[in-house]
Design a protein around this motif. Sequence first.
Motif, mmCIF file in Angstrom:
data_model
loop_
_atom_site.group_PDB
_atom_site.id
_atom_site.type_symbol
_atom_site.label_atom_id
_atom_site.label_comp_id
_atom_site.label_asym_id
_atom_site.label_seq_id
_atom_site.Cartn_x
_atom_site.Cartn_y
_atom_site.Cartn_z
ATOM 1 N N LEU A 84 0.864 -1.190 0.000
ATOM 2 C CA LEU A 84 0.000 0.000 0.000
ATOM 3 C C LEU A 84 0.901 1.240 0.000
ATOM 4 N N THR A 85 1.123 1.794 -1.176
ATOM 5 C CA THR A 85 1.957 2.990 -1.278
ATOM 6 C C THR A 85 1.156 4.204 -0.826
ATOM 7 N N TYR A 86 1.844 5.290 -0.544
ATOM 8 C CA TYR A 86 1.144 6.527 -0.176
ATOM 9 C C TYR A 86 0.246 6.994 -1.315
ATOM 10 N N ALA A 87 0.719 6.869 -2.553
ATOM 11 C CA ALA A 87 -0.088 7.286 -3.705
ATOM 12 C C ALA A 87 -1.364 6.462 -3.799
ATOM 13 N N ASP A 88 -1.257 5.148 -3.614
ATOM 14 C CA ASP A 88 -2.445 4.282 -3.657
ATOM 15 C C ASP A 88 -3.403 4.629 -2.520
ATOM 16 N N LEU A 89 -2.862 4.862 -1.340
ATOM 17 C CA LEU A 89 -3.696 5.213 -0.188
ATOM 18 C C LEU A 89 -4.444 6.521 -0.437
ATOM 19 N N LEU A 90 -3.724 7.537 -0.882
ATOM 20 C CA LEU A 90 -4.347 8.851 -1.109
ATOM 21 C C LEU A 90 -5.398 8.797 -2.217
ATOM 22 N N LYS A 91 -5.110 8.066 -3.275
ATOM 23 C CA LYS A 91 -6.082 7.912 -4.359
ATOM 24 C C LYS A 91 -7.347 7.221 -3.845
ATOM 25 N N GLY A 92 -7.176 6.163 -3.069
ATOM 26 C CA GLY A 92 -8.318 5.449 -2.505
ATOM 27 C C GLY A 92 -9.123 6.308 -1.548
ATOM 28 N N VAL A 93 -8.435 7.043 -0.695
ATOM 29 C CA VAL A 93 -9.108 7.932 0.251
ATOM 30 C C VAL A 93 -9.922 8.983 -0.488
ATOM 31 N N ALA A 94 -9.347 9.570 -1.514
ATOM 32 C CA ALA A 94 -10.054 10.608 -2.282
ATOM 33 C C ALA A 94 -11.359 10.078 -2.858
ATOM 34 N N GLY A 95 -11.392 8.799 -3.207
ATOM 35 C CA GLY A 95 -12.603 8.207 -3.746
ATOM 36 C C GLY A 95 -13.612 7.793 -2.687
ATOM 37 N N LEU A 96 -13.165 7.596 -1.443
ATOM 38 C CA LEU A 96 -14.041 7.118 -0.371
ATOM 39 C C LEU A 96 -14.519 8.207 0.575
ATOM 40 N N LEU A 97 -13.854 9.354 0.578
ATOM 41 C CA LEU A 97 -14.136 10.412 1.552
ATOM 42 C C LEU A 97 -15.276 11.314 1.081
ATOM 43 N N SER A 98 -16.171 11.650 2.003
ATOM 44 C CA SER A 98 -17.251 12.579 1.664
ATOM 45 C C SER A 98 -16.673 13.971 1.413
ATOM 46 N N ASP A 99 -17.439 14.825 0.751
ATOM 47 C CA ASP A 99 -16.959 16.165 0.397
ATOM 48 C C ASP A 99 -16.505 16.976 1.606
ATOM 49 N N THR A 100 -17.151 16.768 2.750
ATOM 50 C CA THR A 100 -16.811 17.524 3.960
ATOM 51 C C THR A 100 -16.051 16.662 4.969
ATOM 52 N N GLY A 101 -15.605 15.487 4.541
ATOM 53 C CA GLY A 101 -14.932 14.561 5.438
ATOM 54 C C GLY A 101 -13.492 14.935 5.728
ATOM 55 N N SER A 102 -12.892 14.164 6.638
ATOM 56 C CA SER A 102 -11.483 14.362 6.979
ATOM 57 C C SER A 102 -10.762 13.025 6.984
ATOM 58 N N PHE A 103 -9.493 13.090 6.649
ATOM 59 C CA PHE A 103 -8.625 11.921 6.596
ATOM 60 C C PHE A 103 -7.396 12.216 7.449
ATOM 61 N N THR A 104 -7.130 11.338 8.425
ATOM 62 C CA THR A 104 -5.958 11.507 9.281
ATOM 63 C C THR A 104 -5.050 10.297 9.116
ATOM 64 N N ILE A 105 -3.769 10.581 8.992
ATOM 65 C CA ILE A 105 -2.758 9.552 8.761
ATOM 66 C C ILE A 105 -1.606 9.763 9.733
ATOM 67 N N VAL A 106 -0.985 8.662 10.168
ATOM 68 C CA VAL A 106 0.230 8.745 10.967
ATOM 69 C C VAL A 106 1.365 8.209 10.100
ATOM 70 N N ILE A 107 2.411 9.025 9.947
ATOM 71 C CA ILE A 107 3.523 8.681 9.056
ATOM 72 C C ILE A 107 4.844 9.154 9.664
ATOM 73 N N PRO A 108 5.951 8.650 9.137
ATOM 74 C CA PRO A 108 7.243 9.180 9.576
ATOM 75 C C PRO A 108 7.347 10.659 9.193
ATOM 76 N N THR A 109 7.892 11.457 10.060
ATOM 77 C CA THR A 109 8.019 12.892 9.825
ATOM 78 C C THR A 109 8.824 13.200 8.568
ATOM 79 N N ASP A 110 9.813 12.367 8.275
ATOM 80 C CA ASP A 110 10.678 12.675 7.126
ATOM 81 C C ASP A 110 9.975 12.534 5.771
ATOM 82 N N VAL A 111 8.770 11.974 5.724
ATOM 83 C CA VAL A 111 8.036 11.904 4.458
ATOM 84 C C VAL A 111 6.799 12.809 4.461
ATOM 85 N N ALA A 112 6.614 13.587 5.505
ATOM 86 C CA ALA A 112 5.404 14.409 5.645
ATOM 87 C C ALA A 112 5.211 15.389 4.487
ATOM 88 N N GLU A 113 6.255 16.094 4.099
ATOM 89 C CA GLU A 113 6.117 17.078 3.011
ATOM 90 C C GLU A 113 5.812 16.381 1.686
#
Length: 184
Positions: A84-113
């Motif tokens: 599950l790459t970050y790109a795959d995760l983000l693409k999937g989330v974008a398709g599953l999240l409601s227009d006013t929804g929120s998505f929270t992720i925990v990741i290593p700080t060095d990849v945050a940007e």
Amino acid sequence: MLAQRSTPDVTIVALEIDEIGVEQARENVERSPWSERIEVLHRDFNEFQADDKFDVIVSNPPYFVDSLACPDLQRNTARHNESLTYADLLKGVAGLLSDTGSFTIVIPTDVAELVKSMAANYQLYASRQLFVITKPGANPKRTLITFAFQAQECQPEELLIELARHEYSEEYIALTRDFYLKMA
């Protein structure tokens, strides 16, 4: 934890790719007072589809990229992002999240940007970023980022876990006391 912190009308769908992890999660859910509101599915996020959009999505995805693999396949799947790459995760989330929804992720700080930049490709914008610091003077190793479809100023925050060995900060105790007996 989500059920414990949400209102009684909230239902939770939990995805887990590992069969043993699913069994353990289902066991824990059955023993909890929130079992009627939580469904644990044995699914690969990349293949997950839902009839309805979600108001909240939370993920602690596999986060090691191009790092030394462990001989334990189960542990690799949980920790390395080949499945599950970050790109795959983000693409999937974008398709599953409601227009006013929120998505929270925990990741290593060095990849945050990098993750924030990738999220913008799916019109997901950081609204909060929490840097988790394990001890005074340490650099944050983990970051929690909340995304939404509405672009806004990102509010950076810090959470210090320990003041000294086994001496937890008041903020960390307040955050975790409902979940850990040692924090009571």
